[in-house]
Design an enzyme around this catalytic site. Structure first.
Site, short mmCIF file in Angstrom:
data_model
loop_
_atom_site.label_atom_id
_atom_site.label_comp_id
_atom_site.label_asym_id
_atom_site.label_seq_id
_atom_site.Cartn_x
_atom_site.Cartn_y
_atom_site.Cartn_z
CG ASP A 4 -0.12 0.15 2.90
OD1 ASP A 4 0.11 1.12 2.76
OD2 ASP A 4 0.31 -1.22 3.30
CG ASP B 222 2.19 5.33 5.57
OD1 ASP B 222 1.15 3.77 6.56
OD2 ASP B 222 2.01 6.05 6.50
#
Length: 260
Positions: A208, A210
Site C-alpha cells: 500500500d 500508507d
C-alpha cells in the site's frame, strides 16, 4: 537440544505447508513462549525453522509479538541466519504496491517494547549502524532480480507502534524525512537478532501507500483488506524468493554478524 536448524524464516504456514516431513515443535525460553510452535523441515540440504511472528491465527498484534522469545528460540535451535519477510507500506511514489524492498536501515518509532537481551547484570552496547546483514541483503537482491521481481536494493523502514495505521500528518512527516518504507514489526526483531549474533535480512513486500501520497487524491489511505489482498496476490513470489535464497545460502558461512 534434540531439534536443530540452520536457517530461520519468520513466515506463516503458507511458507512450509507444501514441504515434506514437517515437524512442529514447542520450545520454551527464559522470555516465555514464542508466537507459536516452530515448524522444522528440510529444504535441499538445509534444515529450516519456520515461525509465524503473529501466530498461526494472527493472535499477536505488532506491539505484543513476543520478539525476544521468538529470537531466543531460533538461537536455541542453532539458527545462524534468518530471512524475515514483512508486509509494508510505501512512502514514495516510485516504490509501488507489489514491489519488494530489501531494507538497509530502520528508524524506531515504537514505544514500550521489550527490545534487548542485555538487562543486566551483563550489559553490552552493540553498534546498530548497519543493522542488516549485508551478505544476505546482496543474496536477496540478486535472487529477486534473477526471478524478475521488481526489487529495490535499499530502503529505510520506519517502524511504528501499531496496530493502527498512520495519520495523514504522520505519513507526510515520514516521507519528508526521506524514509522509504513503513512497517510495524522490524523493531525490535532486527536488533534482537543482532544481539544474538544471527544474520538477519528483511524483505519488505509493499502492499500500500500508507495514508496516501501528497498531492495524489486518487490514492486512498491504507486499509487492512487491501494489505491482505496485495500480500496474498504476491505470496507465491515471496515463497519462491525465500526458497531459492535458502537453496543458495551457505549453511556453514562465517559472517561478521556472528561476531558482534
Amino acid at each position: 537440544m534434540r531439534y536443530q536448524a540452520d536457517i530461520g524464516v519468520f513466515g506463516g504456514s503458507g511458507f512450509y505447508s507444501f514441504l515434506d516431513d514437517v515437524e512442529e515443535v514447542k520450545i520454551s525460553t527464559p522470555y516465555g513462549a514464542p508466537s507459536d510452535k516452530i515448524a522444522l523441515a528440510k529444504v535441499g540440504d538445509k534444515r529450516v525453522a519456520f515461525l509465524p511472528r503473529h501466530g498461526k491465527d494472527h493472535q499477536y498484534p505488532p506491539h505484543l509479538v513476543p520478539y525476544r522469545a521468538n529470537l531466543y528460540a531460533m538461537k536455541e535451535l542453532g539458527v545462524r541466519q534468518i530471512i524475515a519477510p514483512t508486509a509494508s507500506g510505501s512512502l514514495k511514489p516510485e516504490i509501488k504496491p507489489g514491489d519488494f524492498v530489501v531494507c538497509d536501515q530502520f528508524v524506531d518509532r515504537t514505544c514500550g517494547r521489550e527490545d534487548t537481551f542485555f538487562e543486566g547484570p551483563i550489559v553490552k552496547h552493540i553498534s546498530a549502524a548497519y543493522p542488516y546483514c549485508e551478505r544476505l541483503r546482496e543474496l536477496a537482491i540478486k535472487t529477486g532480480k534473477d526471478q524478475g521481481i521488481t526489487i529495490h536494493d535499499k530502503g529505510t523502514v520506519v517502524v511504528i507502534q501499531g496496530p493502527r495505521f498512520s495519520t495523514k500528518s504522520e505519513s507526510r512527516w515520514y516521507s519528508s524525512m526521506g524514509w522509504d518504507v513503513i512497517n510495524m514489526t522490524q523493531y525490535p526483531e532486527c536488533i534482537l537478532a543482532k544481539e544474538l549474533g544471527i544474520c538477519y535480512v528483511n524483505i519488505a513486500l509493499i502492499t500500500d501507500y500508507d495514508a496516501g501520497l501528497e498531492g495524489r487524491d486518487d490514492i486512498p489511505p491504507v486499509n487492512e483488506e487491501e494489505v491482505v489482498k496485495v500480500f496474498e496476490e504476491n505470496n507465491e513470489k515471496v515463497k519462491a524468493l525465500i526458497l531459492e535464497m535458502i537453496k543458495r545460502m551457505d549453511k556453514d558461512v562465517d559472517c561478521p554478524c556472528h561476531h558482534v
